[in-house]
Design a protein around this motif. Structure first.
Motif, PDB file in Angstrom:
ATOM      1  N   ARG A 208       2.409  -1.944   0.706  1.00  0.00           N
ATOM      2  CA  ARG A 208       1.136  -2.647   0.496  1.00  0.00           C
ATOM      3  C   ARG A 208       0.909  -2.918  -0.993  1.00  0.00           C
ATOM      4  O   ARG A 208       0.499  -4.017  -1.379  1.00  0.00           O
ATOM      5  CB  ARG A 208      -0.020  -1.826   1.064  1.00  0.00           C
ATOM      6  CG  ARG A 208      -1.374  -2.533   0.957  1.00  0.00           C
ATOM      7  CD  ARG A 208      -2.511  -1.667   1.459  1.00  0.00           C
ATOM      8  NE  ARG A 208      -2.388  -1.372   2.886  1.00  0.00           N
ATOM      9  CZ  ARG A 208      -2.073  -0.183   3.380  1.00  0.00           C
ATOM     10  NH1 ARG A 208      -1.839   0.845   2.558  1.00  0.00           N
ATOM     11  NH2 ARG A 208      -1.993   0.005   4.679  1.00  0.00           N
ATOM     12  N   CYS A 209       1.180  -1.923  -1.823  1.00  0.00           N
ATOM     13  CA  CYS A 209       1.010  -2.107  -3.272  1.00  0.00           C
ATOM     14  C   CYS A 209       1.950  -3.183  -3.798  1.00  0.00           C
ATOM     15  O   CYS A 209       1.561  -4.010  -4.641  1.00  0.00           O
ATOM     16  CB  CYS A 209       1.266  -0.798  -4.005  1.00  0.00           C
ATOM     17  SG  CYS A 209      -0.035   0.442  -3.814  1.00  0.00           S
ATOM     18  N   ASP A 212       0.648  -6.690  -2.779  1.00  0.00           N
ATOM     19  CA  ASP A 212      -0.531  -7.118  -3.531  1.00  0.00           C
ATOM     20  C   ASP A 212      -0.200  -7.376  -5.003  1.00  0.00           C
ATOM     21  O   ASP A 212      -0.592  -8.406  -5.570  1.00  0.00           O
ATOM     22  CB  ASP A 212      -1.636  -6.067  -3.422  1.00  0.00           C
ATOM     23  CG  ASP A 212      -2.153  -5.909  -1.993  1.00  0.00           C
ATOM     24  OD1 ASP A 212      -1.862  -6.786  -1.153  1.00  0.00           O
ATOM     25  OD2 ASP A 212      -2.830  -4.898  -1.724  1.00  0.00           O
ATOM     26  N   SER A 216       0.156 -11.130  -6.878  1.00  0.00           N
ATOM     27  CA  SER A 216      -0.713 -11.430  -8.013  1.00  0.00           C
ATOM     28  C   SER A 216       0.091 -11.874  -9.225  1.00  0.00           C
ATOM     29  O   SER A 216      -0.447 -12.530 -10.133  1.00  0.00           O
ATOM     30  CB  SER A 216      -1.566 -10.205  -8.372  1.00  0.00           C
ATOM     31  OG  SER A 216      -0.780  -9.184  -8.965  1.00  0.00           O
TER      32      SER A 216
END
Length: 232
Positions: A208-209, A212, A216
């Motif tokens: 998940r990190c 994201d 970005s």
């Protein structure tokens, strides 16, 4: 996808909590680097594990199973394999396989036994003698967790297109890699993520990190691969 009853050829301890399992298939199969199988424990109990084998191996399957004392999910599978000397699997599964038709460099990111997913892709890539650069980042808590460390160092010396970057959280003096979280090392060392295909496997929190943080930084969603992405 097929359901196959496999003989357990061997179970070898790679660390006190990680085991290399070799399954003998009743028939040859085809799969892509990065796919996985499900161990059938019951009609409603099917447990996924990445295939560590290179797809050129069609009559056996290799698994790397992390089975620490606090992980009954995996320990029960190993116990069944040891007791029955056989196991039923469903194979192949997964959509996050190696895209060999891409022209972009590869970045492989693994946490713990998520390495088995990247190991299959890496073997397939090097076997095809593909000249595209491939960088493997493998993260663990301590050096001993990276159970193929020496083998990967040797591979990087023999294949100029392959770069191996080990990352651990607790380093001793003389450590040869990066220190910290594995995806932080990627962000610190890689330039334009938009130019790469990124393959990732590990705990859901890590994936998940990565999703994201990398998006970005401009990584298109279609260039990030990992079966965990379907569940987070």
């Amino acid at each position: 996808m097929k359901q196959l009853h496999c003989q357990v050829a061997s179970i070898e301890a790679l660390t006190p909590a990680v085991f290399r399992v070799l399954l003998e298939l009743p028939e040859a199969i085809r799969f892509a680097g990065g796919q996985y199988l499900q161990v059938v424990m019951g009609e409603r109990d099917k447990r996924p594990f990445s295939i560590a084998s290179c797809p050129s191996k069609t009559d056996t399957l290799e698994l790397h199973i992390g089975a620490a004392d606090d992980n009954p999910y995996a320990r029960e599978v190993l116990q069944k394999m040891r007791t029955d000397k056989a196991i039923t699997v469903e194979v192949p599964l997964g959509d996050a396989w190696y895209r060999e038709d891409s022209e972009r460099p590869l970045i492989l990111i693994a946490g713990g036994t998520g390495f088995s997913y990247t190991w299959s892709i890496l073997q397939d890539h090097l076997r095809k003698d593909d000249s595209r650069p491939v960088t493997l980042y493998w993260g663990g808590r301590k050096a001993d967790d990276l159970y193929f460390d020496t083998k990967l160092q040797d591979l990087s010396e023999r294949h100029p297109q392959f770069c191996y970057r080990p990352v651990i959280e607790e380093a001793q003096a003389g450590w040869h890699g990066a220190v910290g979280l594995v995806h932080h090392a990627v962000l610190a060392e890689q330039g334009a993520l938009t130019d790469a295909d990124v393959y990732v496997a590990g705990r859901f929190e890590m994936v998940r990190c990565i999703r994201d943080d990398f998006q970005s930084r401009g990584l298109p969603p279609g260039q990030l691969y990992g079966d965990a992405l379907a569940f987070i």
